[in-house]
Design an enzyme around this catalytic site. Sequence first.
Site, PDB file in Angstrom:
ATOM      1  N   CYS A  25      15.433   0.318  -0.160  1.00 44.60           N
ATOM      2  CA  CYS A  25      16.586  -0.507   0.186  1.00 44.60           C
ATOM      3  C   CYS A  25      18.051  -0.299   0.081  1.00 44.60           C
ATOM      4  O   CYS A  25      18.719  -1.419   0.879  1.00 44.60           O
ATOM      5  CB  CYS A  25      16.150  -1.611  -0.269  1.00 44.60           C
ATOM      6  SG  CYS A  25      13.806  -1.736  -0.517  1.00 44.60           S
TER       7      CYS A  25
ATOM      8  N   ALA B  20       0.791  -0.889   0.182  1.00 42.27           N
ATOM      9  CA  ALA B  20       0.075   0.184   0.215  1.00 42.27           C
ATOM     10  C   ALA B  20       0.984   1.469  -0.215  1.00 42.27           C
ATOM     11  O   ALA B  20       0.451   2.680  -0.951  1.00 42.27           O
ATOM     12  CB  ALA B  20      -0.758   0.132   1.466  1.00 42.27           C
TER      13      ALA B  20
HETATM   14  N1  PLP Z   1       9.399  -5.626  -4.200  1.00 40.19           N
HETATM   15  C1  PLP Z   1       9.829  -4.330  -4.752  1.00 40.19           C
HETATM   16  C2  PLP Z   1       9.530  -4.007  -6.406  1.00 40.19           C
HETATM   17  C3  PLP Z   1      10.099  -3.397  -4.438  1.00 40.19           C
HETATM   18  O1  PLP Z   1      10.406  -2.046  -4.059  1.00 40.19           O
HETATM   19  C4  PLP Z   1      10.049  -2.789  -2.899  1.00 40.19           C
HETATM   20  C5  PLP Z   1       9.933  -1.662  -1.892  1.00 40.19           C
HETATM   21  O2  PLP Z   1      10.699  -1.116  -1.979  1.00 40.19           O
HETATM   22  C6  PLP Z   1       9.427  -4.740  -1.876  1.00 40.19           C
HETATM   23  C7  PLP Z   1       9.448  -4.989  -2.710  1.00 40.19           C
HETATM   24  C8  PLP Z   1       9.271  -4.500  -0.485  1.00 40.19           C
HETATM   25  O3  PLP Z   1       8.150  -4.310  -0.259  1.00 40.19           O
HETATM   26  P1  PLP Z   1       7.879  -3.634   0.932  1.00 40.19           P
HETATM   27  O4  PLP Z   1       8.277  -2.310   1.437  1.00 40.19           O
HETATM   28  O5  PLP Z   1       6.316  -2.879   1.274  1.00 40.19           O
HETATM   29  O6  PLP Z   1       7.825  -4.339   2.101  1.00 40.19           O
END
Ligand code: PLP
Length: 373
Positions: free
Chosen positions: A322, A198
């Site tokens: 990340c 979300a």
């Molecule tokens: N997958 C992708 C392509 C993303 O860009 C991200 C977050 O940057 C995630 C998964 C992880 O999502 P969440 O932050 O809701 O754990």
Amino acid sequence: MSKIIYADNAATTAMDDEVLEIYRDLITNYYGNSSQPYSFVRQNKIKLKEAREIIAKCINADPDEIFFTSGGTESNNWAIKCAGEQNKKKIITSEIEHHSILNSCEFMQSNGYQIELLSVNKNGIISKDDLINKLDENTKLVSVMMANNEVGTLEPIKELCEIAHRKNVIFHSDAVQALGHIKIDVKELGIDLLSASAHKFNGPKGIGFLYIKKDTKIYPFHDGGKQEKGLRAGTEDVASIFSMAIALKNNCDNVQQNTKKLLLLENIITSYLNKESIDYIKNGDIHHIPGNISLSFKNVSGEMLLHRLDLKGIMVSTGSACDGMDDQVSHVIKALNVPTEYITGTIRISLSKKNTEEEAKIIAKAIVEILKK
Ligand code: PLP
């Protein structure tokens, strides 16, 4: 807080005002545990049902195919670790996936699974031939992201899914960057599993869902209570779930309008860089998430650029959020074979519906000013 220009919407987005109001009301007044039988939580149950219906409609799924999770990471972990036939020992994914996929695959590898990574071309498009060659009778799952989080490239999901299905293999797509930004119809794409989060579409953080097509083989990732038809245990966060549904609906209802605006903002930035003869490469494909621009500048440090822009109140990213603290070149940029003299000068500007033309001009001017110094 002094006014900033936030251009890192692929990392996370601000909540819509309307969504924030709904969230406040629900978190304040609907705090009961939805599993209880008393009347105080009757409204909670209604909100959960409505949220499932709203989300399902946005992606053309059935409401009972939506399973709430804590976000993209959990949905991806769940798909990789628990979907498909457990006696089959090969998982196929791509070299440019998010770490919530790649690290789950690494875990599976340490438990005896064979992991195959699909290659990409210089625009970040995954090779269909590579998938055809790697699929075999032993394949448990194919997982390919719908849109890349660093360069925004949109993958040929429908075709890749058809290839996997020809061998009766389940197909999962991480749609975290795509949902709410492009139109997604799970029935038309034919996919079996889809991950969503979300906070990437102006909803709250810490909430998401996994779409699981009816009759898809998957076992629970969490053990505990009977929530989510016994597939995902844990007390439901009604406020976040319902707010997510409204945020998604807001974005899906306005996809065309938002796309038009974001392509205009992108153009303002790149046209100005071109006018000022800045030497850069625009990474990714022409088919990309609107507003996501990955730029590699010649003989520049992306880190330096990020910090100088920060001093001017402009927030961008060097790679994926990340990887933000990691000054190494990201696995995505490496996979795209960006030429050496450009590779370290990469930044990602990710604009949203909340950004303005004026802000796009300021960003472009700031980049030129920093680079010309
Ligand atoms: N997958 C992708 C392509 C993303 O860009 C991200 C977050 O940057 C995630 C998964 C992880 O999502 P969440 O932050 O809701 O754990």
